[in-house]
Structures are given as structure tokens and as C-alpha cells.
Design an enzyme around this catalytic site. Sequence first.
Site, PDB file in Angstrom:
ATOM      1  N   HIS A 181      59.640  45.442  99.078  1.00 13.92           N
ATOM      2  CA  HIS A 181      58.357  44.775  99.315  1.00 13.92           C
ATOM      3  C   HIS A 181      57.437  44.794  98.089  1.00 13.92           C
ATOM      4  O   HIS A 181      56.381  44.151  98.110  1.00 13.92           O
ATOM      5  CB  HIS A 181      57.643  45.431 100.502  1.00 13.92           C
ATOM      6  CG  HIS A 181      56.723  44.508 101.242  1.00 13.92           C
ATOM      7  ND1 HIS A 181      56.663  43.148 100.989  1.00 13.92           N
ATOM      8  CD2 HIS A 181      55.825  44.723 102.226  1.00 13.92           C
ATOM      9  CE1 HIS A 181      55.776  42.594 101.785  1.00 13.92           C
ATOM     10  NE2 HIS A 181      55.236  43.523 102.540  1.00 13.92           N
ATOM     11  N   ASP A 207      58.054  39.228  99.311  1.00 14.44           N
ATOM     12  CA  ASP A 207      57.145  39.153 100.449  1.00 14.44           C
ATOM     13  C   ASP A 207      57.910  38.784 101.712  1.00 14.44           C
ATOM     14  O   ASP A 207      59.045  38.288 101.664  1.00 14.44           O
ATOM     15  CB  ASP A 207      56.037  38.132 100.178  1.00 14.44           C
ATOM     16  CG  ASP A 207      55.129  38.556  99.030  1.00 14.44           C
ATOM     17  OD1 ASP A 207      54.940  39.776  98.862  1.00 14.44           O
ATOM     18  OD2 ASP A 207      54.630  37.676  98.309  1.00 14.44           O
TER      19      ASP A 207
END
Length: 452
Positions: free
Chosen positions: A426, A430
Site C-alpha cells: 500500500h 492504491d
Amino acid sequence: MTIQVQMPQMGESVVEGTITKWLVKEGDLVAEDQPLCEISTDKVDTEIPSPSSGRISRLIAREGDTVPIGGALAEIEEQGRAAPSPPKAETAQPRKPEVTPSEPPPRPEPQVMRMPLSSAAAALRAEPVPFPKEAGSPRRYSPVVLRMAQEHGIDLERITGTGIGGRVTKRDLQQYLDSLRGAPGAPKPAAPPASPGKPVEAPAPPPAAAYSPPVYQPREGDITEPFTRRRKLIAEHMVYSKTHSPHVGTLAEVDMTAVMKLREDRKRDFQQREGFALTVLPLIAAATVKALKEFPRMNASVVGDSLVIRREINLGIAMDTEEGLLVPVIKRAEGMSVVGIAREIENLRRKINERKITADDLAGGSFTLSNPGREGNLFGFAIINQPQVGILRMGEVRKRPVVIESAGGDAIAIKPMMYLALSYDHRVIDGVLGNRFLYRTARIIEEADFEL
């Protein structure tokens, strides 16, 4: 003639190897390509062959030593090419050369003090000399040193390295930690040099004691299995990945009806033509490669504060072995058909079974596909293989009742279904991108538009 045996290059990301066992000793006669020692790296365990026939004149590295790529391991005196012995000194007084007035007198040769080899080696081991660091070049650290420094909150720039090129070794870091703790006999860390008009910084305070879990004491009937070196490296890699990459998992349900029918229709011809069975794995791998072409940001590596989008798709395939997990890599998979991918998977599997896998086979992956097998494997989220940014994990193909939507109304049907789980980093991926990539991979599998 003396030949030096050096630590070879064993993959693009391998920078050092550890001598686990010498198979020869000084004075032994060896043949060309005869194994000399066993070494272990963070990728693979292997043997170092002799580059020539001859006699082992010296073992430079000891068992347990970690040697950088290109570092000296041993010396071999080639057979029939023994080094000439020094000429005997003449008893007669040497004749002085005549010097003409126009020529300057000859300069006397400097006197060289020679030390026995064993004494010199002992002196080097007792007093390591720091190697000068090239100005402007970034310092490199081994994974073990980085992990130790992170655990104890140590700034490695404060430590003088004694390794090749000024590299900080595990021993350098341990001595620095001992000095902070005030261990008896430990050297004190050197204070950084003061700049004009700038006060000298005080040394960092000792790190706070970290939490230590209770240690279980084995009891009668328990079986204790010490970690193998490969298991230790796998553990270090997994812990590093979980502490550095914020893992996010997302799950897709895949209708495997078309893929299972394609496999069933083609498996007999495929077996006769290729000599091995057609499994679901190369079909899922081909779909993954196709999706990576459409979403190249998933085929990337984190390098410092940058994301490097890879040109080639080097697909790692996680495979289980008796000694632990290995991830051989299918190189340049973007140009392969399903059959080509299947052949490469089978080739890598055979190399693992025959213990012929090399460090190059395990290096350079840009994305990983994991297939833990059947027998209760519904779904799970795998740990990212650093420095990659994503990994797909296949679940077991199992028949389940599913709802079929149609214009005439909903219906329930029995279909072979599989969960496909994506873990992604992450920091750089995204949720929208991760979900789109997973959705597209699932649709490619369900379409089953593969040429066999």
C-alpha cells in the site's frame, strides 16, 4: 603457477556467501571442477568447483566466514607448474657496477621485512583494518546488519566499517552495541570529528530494552528441530517484508468452468505431445502475465524512495521443497504462450527435485504467483516477495452453489469456483489499482481464451 579461487557471482541480487563446509584441506590434490566447498547465500545453497587441477596450497576463508562476491577463498598450485624456488645466494662478493660520472649512483633497494604467512594472517584477524570508503558512493549493508540496526535504532553512518569498501559487518555493529551497553572490555565508539564552530554531538543513549516474549522450555517427549540456514533466511525475509510493506489483501471469486473444460479437452493431447500433465497453474500464470501487461504498475519494484516499473515480466512461481519454500522465476514471461510457460514451470520443478536449481533461477522476479495446493486451501493472503509490490495466491478449485443472474430471473447452479487473493504494497499501490488488476485477472481466467 598459483590460481586464486574466488567467490563467484550467483545472481544479480547476491552480494556475499557464507562458507558452510570445506570439502578439501590444505595439501590435497584436486581435479578441475571438483567441489571444493559448500556455500550458502540468501538465495540458494551450492558448491564451488575447482577452476583447475592442482594442490590446495592455502585455504584463505574459514568455515562460517561470510565472503563478498570476488573475495578470495583459497589458492591452488597448478600441477606441473610449481612456483620456482628463490635462487641461492652466491658466496662470492658481488661485483659493484661501474658508474660513469654522468650517471647517478644506483639507489639502494628498500629492505622488506617479511612475516611468516601464519603470523601475518593472525595479525590481520586480530586487528581488522578499516577499508577506505570511496567519496560520494552510497554505503551498502547486508540484510542481517540492516535488521539488527532497525531492531536497536542504530544509525549505521556512525559506525566505522571494517569490511570490503568500508562496509559495516555484523561484528562491527555488535561491537558498537556492546560499547553502548557498557560491556566489559568492549571498545568505546569513536566520537564524530568536530567541525569549526559546531559542538560535538553527544553519543546516542543506549536503546530501551525491547519486549522479549517468554521462552518455552522443552519437556520430555518434545522434539526440537533447529532452524536450517534456509529456514532462517526465509524467516528473515518474511519478517522484513511484513515490517516494511503495509500489506493490503483483496479477494476475488473466479468461475473456473471454462478453464476446467479447456484443460479436460486438451490434457490427453498435451500429455502425449509434451510428456507431462497439463495443470491449472500455467493457465493462471498466463492470465496473470496478460493482466500485468495491462497494469504495468503492478510489475514493479520499490527502490529507496522510488517505484521502478519493470520492462520485463519475470514471474516467480512459489514451489515447496523438503527444506522450505523456493521461488524460481520464469524470465521474460511476457513473450511466452501458455505452452511455453507450462514447459518452463516443469523445467524449474525438475531442477528443484534434482537439486540443480541455481541462484540465477531464483533471482530477478518482478511479480509472484503462489499455489499452496489442494486439501483445504480455500483462500489466504501471501506475504509479498521483496522488493516486489504484489503477490497472487491461488485457492483450491471447489464445486459450490452459485447464483446465476439472467433476464428470466435468478437461478442456482453448481460450478467449480476458486478464490484468488491479492496482497499488495500500500506504499505504492492504491486500492483502486489493486482491485482493478485482480478483477481483470479473474475475468481473463473466466474467459479462458488460451491457445494450447
